[in-house]
Design a protein around this motif. Structure first.
Motif, PDB file in Angstrom:
ATOM      1  N   THR A   1       0.811  -1.215   0.000  1.00  0.00           N
ATOM      2  CA  THR A   1       0.000   0.000   0.000  1.00  0.00           C
ATOM      3  C   THR A   1       0.844   1.264   0.000  1.00  0.00           C
ATOM      4  O   THR A   1       0.331   2.350  -0.248  1.00  0.00           O
ATOM      5  CB  THR A   1      -0.938   0.033   1.229  1.00  0.00           C
ATOM      6  OG1 THR A   1      -0.187  -0.267   2.400  1.00  0.00           O
ATOM      7  CG2 THR A   1      -2.062  -0.950   1.066  1.00  0.00           C
ATOM      8  N   ASP A   2       2.141   1.157   0.267  1.00  0.00           N
ATOM      9  CA  ASP A   2       3.001   2.337   0.238  1.00  0.00           C
ATOM     10  C   ASP A   2       3.668   2.539  -1.117  1.00  0.00           C
ATOM     11  O   ASP A   2       4.421   3.487  -1.301  1.00  0.00           O
ATOM     12  CB  ASP A   2       4.085   2.222   1.321  1.00  0.00           C
ATOM     13  CG  ASP A   2       3.482   2.329   2.712  1.00  0.00           C
ATOM     14  OD1 ASP A   2       2.461   3.030   2.853  1.00  0.00           O
ATOM     15  OD2 ASP A   2       4.015   1.707   3.644  1.00  0.00           O
TER      16      ASP A   2
ATOM     17  N   TRP B   1       0.599   2.817  -6.662  1.00  0.00           N
ATOM     18  CA  TRP B   1      -0.637   2.095  -6.300  1.00  0.00           C
ATOM     19  C   TRP B   1      -1.714   3.140  -6.040  1.00  0.00           C
ATOM     20  O   TRP B   1      -1.908   3.617  -4.935  1.00  0.00           O
ATOM     21  CB  TRP B   1      -0.398   1.236  -5.067  1.00  0.00           C
ATOM     22  CG  TRP B   1      -1.540   0.311  -4.768  1.00  0.00           C
ATOM     23  CD1 TRP B   1      -2.723   0.628  -4.204  1.00  0.00           C
ATOM     24  CD2 TRP B   1      -1.592  -1.086  -5.028  1.00  0.00           C
ATOM     25  NE1 TRP B   1      -3.519  -0.476  -4.084  1.00  0.00           N
ATOM     26  CE2 TRP B   1      -2.858  -1.535  -4.579  1.00  0.00           C
ATOM     27  CE3 TRP B   1      -0.712  -1.998  -5.595  1.00  0.00           C
ATOM     28  CZ2 TRP B   1      -3.240  -2.867  -4.688  1.00  0.00           C
ATOM     29  CZ3 TRP B   1      -1.110  -3.322  -5.684  1.00  0.00           C
ATOM     30  CH2 TRP B   1      -2.348  -3.739  -5.239  1.00  0.00           C
TER      31      TRP B   1
ATOM     32  N   GLU C   1      -8.288   6.592   2.036  1.00  0.00           N
ATOM     33  CA  GLU C   1      -8.037   6.418   0.610  1.00  0.00           C
ATOM     34  C   GLU C   1      -7.505   5.020   0.284  1.00  0.00           C
ATOM     35  O   GLU C   1      -7.507   4.599  -0.875  1.00  0.00           O
ATOM     36  CB  GLU C   1      -7.041   7.481   0.123  1.00  0.00           C
ATOM     37  CG  GLU C   1      -5.606   7.290   0.595  1.00  0.00           C
ATOM     38  CD  GLU C   1      -5.367   7.743   2.038  1.00  0.00           C
ATOM     39  OE1 GLU C   1      -4.229   7.617   2.512  1.00  0.00           O
ATOM     40  OE2 GLU C   1      -6.328   8.224   2.679  1.00  0.00           O
ATOM     41  N   LYS C   2      -7.073   4.278   1.314  1.00  0.00           N
ATOM     42  CA  LYS C   2      -6.529   2.936   1.094  1.00  0.00           C
ATOM     43  C   LYS C   2      -7.484   1.840   1.556  1.00  0.00           C
ATOM     44  O   LYS C   2      -7.100   0.675   1.624  1.00  0.00           O
ATOM     45  CB  LYS C   2      -5.185   2.802   1.800  1.00  0.00           C
ATOM     46  CG  LYS C   2      -4.116   3.733   1.241  1.00  0.00           C
ATOM     47  CD  LYS C   2      -2.823   3.632   2.020  1.00  0.00           C
ATOM     48  CE  LYS C   2      -1.789   4.609   1.469  1.00  0.00           C
ATOM     49  NZ  LYS C   2      -0.539   4.583   2.270  1.00  0.00           N
TER      50      LYS C   2
ATOM     51  N   LEU D   1      -7.849  -1.317  -0.492  1.00  0.00           N
ATOM     52  CA  LEU D   1      -6.761  -2.279  -0.473  1.00  0.00           C
ATOM     53  C   LEU D   1      -6.773  -3.136   0.782  1.00  0.00           C
ATOM     54  O   LEU D   1      -6.185  -4.209   0.811  1.00  0.00           O
ATOM     55  CB  LEU D   1      -5.416  -1.543  -0.575  1.00  0.00           C
ATOM     56  CG  LEU D   1      -5.279  -0.579  -1.752  1.00  0.00           C
ATOM     57  CD1 LEU D   1      -3.914   0.072  -1.748  1.00  0.00           C
ATOM     58  CD2 LEU D   1      -5.516  -1.316  -3.061  1.00  0.00           C
ATOM     59  N   ARG D   2      -7.427  -2.659   1.828  1.00  0.00           N
ATOM     60  CA  ARG D   2      -7.480  -3.404   3.081  1.00  0.00           C
ATOM     61  C   ARG D   2      -8.644  -4.394   3.119  1.00  0.00           C
ATOM     62  O   ARG D   2      -8.571  -5.421   3.783  1.00  0.00           O
ATOM     63  CB  ARG D   2      -7.633  -2.418   4.253  1.00  0.00           C
ATOM     64  CG  ARG D   2      -6.561  -1.340   4.329  1.00  0.00           C
ATOM     65  CD  ARG D   2      -5.218  -1.918   4.714  1.00  0.00           C
ATOM     66  NE  ARG D   2      -4.256  -0.866   5.026  1.00  0.00           N
ATOM     67  CZ  ARG D   2      -3.014  -1.096   5.409  1.00  0.00           C
ATOM     68  NH1 ARG D   2      -2.569  -2.325   5.523  1.00  0.00           N
ATOM     69  NH2 ARG D   2      -2.190  -0.094   5.676  1.00  0.00           N
TER      70      ARG D   2
ATOM     71  N   VAL E   1      -5.396   4.090  -5.743  1.00  0.00           N
ATOM     72  CA  VAL E   1      -6.732   3.513  -5.578  1.00  0.00           C
ATOM     73  C   VAL E   1      -7.808   4.376  -6.218  1.00  0.00           C
ATOM     74  O   VAL E   1      -8.924   3.933  -6.425  1.00  0.00           O
ATOM     75  CB  VAL E   1      -7.059   3.300  -4.085  1.00  0.00           C
ATOM     76  CG1 VAL E   1      -6.102   2.329  -3.475  1.00  0.00           C
ATOM     77  CG2 VAL E   1      -7.049   4.618  -3.320  1.00  0.00           C
TER      78      VAL E   1
END
Length: 311
Positions: A86-87, A91, A168-169, A172-173, A93
């Motif tokens: 995620t860093d 990437w 914002e992530k 992805l989680r 989103v």
């Protein structure tokens, strides 16, 4: 479960992966330890932004690589990968997030032990045959761990933590948190924390919209009880509310009081959206939560969907 910003490619031969790497950039490579030994490693490393090795032996042969044990649940493997990638700067989103017109269906009754959760799971699994559906149980004590006979590594409060800290992530989680039963997606209910009571109605609604957008869900079913902060605010934002009633003096008295509270507080909008359901006597209800599309309760729910939701 969730649309991700990259195309997923599957290889069953190391030679095919090498050919692909010669013509395409690879952002993330998840590869078995045994397959890695068959590759020209220096070449592959130059073509891959980040590599994860599914460890099959006891020892890590190359300390500079990121190893993940192969012998654990797929959800846990994906969670470990996503926590690391995620860093990555590329990437993004935003490429996959879009608002979706999700229809929120609320389940609430002032009467307890009324088959509300069975009703919700049955409705969700039936709708999931033709639509993208997510079920959220916001009860403080859902009993899902025992009912489904499984342990969860994360629950809805973990999802809320990601929503708070890195909204914002969230997309992805979620793949590592969202589970499925009978074809119905769900986020495991709170297991150990009482923090669910501290989440406001407005926060729940924002969370629902963000989650729906990342997974492009068409329907979201909220299983609610009195412990939910902002209960009436959530119900006002539902397109339909199902309230289960029962015969008997105590049940009828509770229902009358609930309806009076709605009227006294100017919440007629909730009453107008509410469908009151009085179940017939079911000879038996499903014991397996993965099989809620069969039986007498499912037949009743199918008639509700046909006449009320689709109608």
């Amino acid at each position: 479960k969730v649309r991700l910003p990259y195309t997923l490619h599957l290889f069953t031969a190391a030679s095919e992966l090498e050919k692909f790497a010669g013509r395409e950039e690879i952002a993330i490579l998840l590869i078995a330890e045994s397959a890695l030994k068959l590759l020209k490693q220096e070449y592959i490393r130059q073509q891959v932004a980040q590599m994860f090795v599914l460890q099959e032996s006891e020892h890590k042969e190359q300390e500079d690589l990121c190893y993940i044990s192969k012998y654990q649940s797929p959800e846990k493997v994906i969670q470990l990968v996503l926590e690391s990638v995620t860093d990555l700067e590329d990437w993004n989103v935003e490429d996959v997030e879009s608002k979706t017109a999700v229809k929120i269906i609320g389940l609430y009754s002032p009467i307890k032990r009324c088959l509300q959760t069975s009703f919700g799971l049955s409705m969700g699994q039936i709708l999931a045959k033709e639509h993208k559906v997510l079920y959220l149980n916001l009860e403080t004590y859902s009993g899902f761990t025992d009912l489904l006979n499984r342990e969860f590594t994360a629950d809805i409060m973990d999802a809320m933590y990601y929503f708070y800290s890195a909204r914002e992530k969230l997309a992805l989680r979620l793949p590592a948190i969202i589970q499925s039963t009978g074809g119905l997606d769900y986020i495991p209910p709170v297991q150990h924390s009482l923090g669910v009571k501290e989440v406001t109605g407005a926060q729940w609604l924002e969370f629902c919209q963000d989650v729906a957008a990342t997974g492009q869900y068409e329907y979201m079913i909220l299983d609610l009880d009195d412990g939910v902060n902002g209960l009436f605010q959530i119900l006002k934002n539902c397109c339909r509310i199902y309230t289960i009633a029962r015969e008997g003096a105590f049940a009828e008295a509770k229902m009358r009081q609930y309806e009076q509270i709605l009227k006294f507080n100017g919440l007629e909008e909730i009453a107008q959206k509410t469908v009151k359901c009085t179940f017939p006597v079911f000879r038996e209800t499903p014991a397996d939560l993965n099989q809620m599309t069969h039986g007498e309760l499912a037949a009743y729910v199918k008639s509700i969907i046909k006449e009320d939701i689709y109608g």
